[in-house]
Design a protein around this motif. Structure first.
Motif, PDB file in Angstrom:
ATOM      1  N   UNK A   1       6.866  12.053   0.764  1.00 52.18           N
ATOM      2  CA  UNK A   1       8.232  12.201   0.674  1.00 52.18           C
ATOM      3  C   UNK A   1       8.710  12.355  -0.425  1.00 52.18           C
ATOM      4  N   UNK A   2       9.703  13.035  -1.180  1.00 51.30           N
ATOM      5  CA  UNK A   2      10.094  13.309  -2.220  1.00 51.30           C
ATOM      6  C   UNK A   2      11.240  11.942  -2.293  1.00 51.30           C
ATOM      7  N   UNK A   3      11.012  10.823  -1.272  1.00 53.18           N
ATOM      8  CA  UNK A   3      12.100   9.781  -1.550  1.00 53.18           C
ATOM      9  C   UNK A   3      11.546   8.778  -1.707  1.00 53.18           C
ATOM     10  N   UNK A   4       9.532   9.105  -1.768  1.00 53.32           N
ATOM     11  CA  UNK A   4       9.104   8.056  -1.971  1.00 53.32           C
ATOM     12  C   UNK A   4       8.454   8.353  -3.835  1.00 53.32           C
ATOM     13  N   UNK A   5       8.560   9.135  -3.863  1.00 58.25           N
ATOM     14  CA  UNK A   5       7.737   9.476  -5.545  1.00 58.25           C
ATOM     15  C   UNK A   5       9.083   8.073  -5.996  1.00 58.25           C
ATOM     16  N   UNK A   6       8.215   7.507  -7.026  1.00 56.87           N
ATOM     17  CA  UNK A   6       8.219   6.744  -8.308  1.00 56.87           C
ATOM     18  C   UNK A   6       8.739   7.009  -9.068  1.00 56.87           C
TER      19      UNK A   6
ATOM     20  N   UNK B   1       0.806  -1.373   0.300  1.00 56.17           N
ATOM     21  CA  UNK B   1       0.168   0.365   0.194  1.00 56.17           C
ATOM     22  C   UNK B   1       1.297   1.230  -0.138  1.00 56.17           C
ATOM     23  N   UNK B   2       0.536   2.549  -0.853  1.00 56.72           N
ATOM     24  CA  UNK B   2       1.451   3.541  -0.735  1.00 56.72           C
ATOM     25  C   UNK B   2       0.502   5.068  -0.801  1.00 56.72           C
ATOM     26  N   UNK B   3       0.519   5.705   0.869  1.00 62.11           N
ATOM     27  CA  UNK B   3      -0.452   6.381   0.627  1.00 62.11           C
ATOM     28  C   UNK B   3       0.007   7.837   0.288  1.00 62.11           C
ATOM     29  N   UNK B   4      -0.365   8.292  -1.284  1.00 58.41           N
ATOM     30  CA  UNK B   4       0.176   9.792  -0.897  1.00 58.41           C
ATOM     31  C   UNK B   4      -0.187  10.487  -0.965  1.00 58.41           C
TER      32      UNK B   4
ATOM     33  N   UNK C   1       4.436  18.675  -9.738  1.00 63.49           N
ATOM     34  CA  UNK C   1       2.892  17.326  -9.919  1.00 63.49           C
ATOM     35  C   UNK C   1       3.253  16.342  -9.227  1.00 63.49           C
ATOM     36  N   UNK C   2       4.010  15.613  -9.077  1.00 60.53           N
ATOM     37  CA  UNK C   2       4.321  14.340  -8.555  1.00 60.53           C
ATOM     38  C   UNK C   2       3.983  14.569  -7.153  1.00 60.53           C
ATOM     39  N   UNK C   3       4.708  16.053  -6.646  1.00 56.75           N
ATOM     40  CA  UNK C   3       4.487  15.778  -4.517  1.00 56.75           C
ATOM     41  C   UNK C   3       2.602  16.436  -4.307  1.00 56.75           C
ATOM     42  N   UNK C   4       2.375  16.750  -5.476  1.00 59.30           N
ATOM     43  CA  UNK C   4       0.532  17.082  -5.516  1.00 59.30           C
ATOM     44  C   UNK C   4      -0.669  15.079  -5.477  1.00 59.30           C
ATOM     45  N   UNK C   5       0.599  14.715  -6.167  1.00 58.04           N
ATOM     46  CA  UNK C   5      -0.087  13.380  -6.106  1.00 58.04           C
ATOM     47  C   UNK C   5      -0.387  12.945  -7.609  1.00 58.04           C
ATOM     48  N   UNK C   6      -0.092  14.126  -8.462  1.00 59.45           N
ATOM     49  CA  UNK C   6      -0.342  14.001  -9.430  1.00 59.45           C
ATOM     50  C   UNK C   6       0.268  13.274 -11.221  1.00 59.45           C
ATOM     51  N   UNK C   7      -0.366  12.710 -11.560  1.00 58.97           N
ATOM     52  CA  UNK C   7       0.117  11.718 -12.658  1.00 58.97           C
ATOM     53  C   UNK C   7       0.438  13.153 -13.184  1.00 58.97           C
ATOM     54  N   UNK C   8       2.214  11.757 -14.232  1.00 62.24           N
ATOM     55  CA  UNK C   8       2.927  12.446 -14.645  1.00 62.24           C
ATOM     56  C   UNK C   8       4.075  11.787 -16.027  1.00 62.24           C
ATOM     57  N   UNK C   9       2.946  12.503 -17.065  1.00 60.54           N
ATOM     58  CA  UNK C   9       3.666  10.976 -18.209  1.00 60.54           C
ATOM     59  C   UNK C   9       5.184  11.544 -18.406  1.00 60.54           C
TER      60      UNK C   9
END
Length: 302
Positions: free
Chosen positions: A72-77, A65-68, A170-178
């Motif tokens: 944290x930046x270290x958690x970004x995919x 499980x992953x709670x966006x 955008x990723x830190x907001x939980x948004x998808x980025x292409x």
């Protein structure tokens, strides 16, 4: 609900893999995020692969499980493109993507013997000393590309790409980025790789080693992966990264009084070698302010 891959990689299939006609769409890299679409009655869940339009089935045991909202930046995919046939040993097209060539084996993790044998085969087929992909040109050398390819086929992770600042927002907001090369992602060059090893590599199974003698022993005895990463004095000039490889009958490290002084290495760079040891001596200890390295580090991965 979002999940991310907790295994080294996870197969995304078009149909549940229990069905005989299922096809693997892609291998989802470690820590890549997926959105849950449906929990089936089996251990296979339907998911959407974020930052792409791919949907399919993946083993629930490979996910966590992953709670966006607690991101944290270290958690970004990790930004990873899929392997493609356009990325090949005979071309410099799309070197930022993994090589899509089924003739190149992955490291066989079944035993130490199988690891050693498959590593030797990977070095033979990548053939860094001859492959066009790694040839230096007027603007670049390709030590980071070769190190990434070597690690990719050995089933360990080092970064090839990094998110741009606007993508991170955008990723830190939980948004998808292409994934768009030179827009949302850029290459991870060697000086950045040095910093990544220091700051983040332990999260991916790497461990720091104090000296090259210890590193060579670990690589030999376990069929593991060794890295030497060096950072330049002049930060805008490229550093260097090489892989330390297991010794073979024909290729040996250089020892003095039984201790490894120059480990057995493989590299792309100004000169490309499938194997070398004494030829470049302790290159990482070069203290020339113009051409040398301010510091060097040694890392190991099983």
């Amino acid at each position: 609900m979002k999940y991310r891959v907790a295994a080294l990689s996870a197969d995304l299939t078009d149909l549940p893999p229990t069905m005989n006609n299922s096809t693997i769409l892609t291998k989802i890299p470690f820590r890549h995020t997926v959105k849950l679409i449906e929990k089936t009655e089996s251990n296979l869940w339907k998911v959407k692969l974020l930052n792409t339009d791919k949907e399919g089935y993946v083993a629930a045991d490979d996910l966590e499980p992953f709670d966006s909202n607690l991101l944290k930046q270290s958690d970004i995919e990790i930004p990873n493109f899929e392997a493609t046939s356009l990325s090949s040993l005979n071309s410099k097209i799309e070197t930022y993507k993994p090589i899509g060539d089924s003739s190149i084996p992955f490291r066989d993790l079944s035993s130490v013997a199988s690891k050693l044998k498959s590593i030797e085969k990977i070095i033979e087929i990548l053939n860094v000393s001859k492959s066009y992909r790694y040839e230096k040109d007027e603007s670049d050398t390709y030590c980071n590309v070769y190190a990434f390819d070597y690690c990719f086929f050995n089933r360990v992770y080092i970064p090839r790409l990094r998110w741009t600042d606007k993508a991170l927002v955008e990723l830190e907001k939980g948004n998808e980025v292409s994934l768009i090369f030179n827009d949302t992602v850029r290459p991870f060059y060697t000086n950045y790789l040095y910093d990544w090893f220091v700051e983040s590599s332990s999260e991916f199974g790497w461990q720091k080693v104090s000296d090259v003698d210890t590193l060579q022993k670990m690589v030999n005895e376990n069929g593991g992966i060794g890295i030497i990463s060096a950072k330049r004095f002049i930060i805008h000039k490229s550093g260097h990264i090489v892989v330390v490889v297991p010794e073979t009958e024909d290729h040996k490290a250089f020892r003095k009084n039984g201790k490894v002084i120059y480990p057995l290495q493989s590299q792309a760079g100004y000169d490309n070698y499938n194997y070398f040891a004494e030829e470049r001596k302790d290159w990482w200890a070069n203290q020339d302010p113009e051409k040398g390295y301010s510091s060097a580090i040694f890392y190991y991965h099983d």
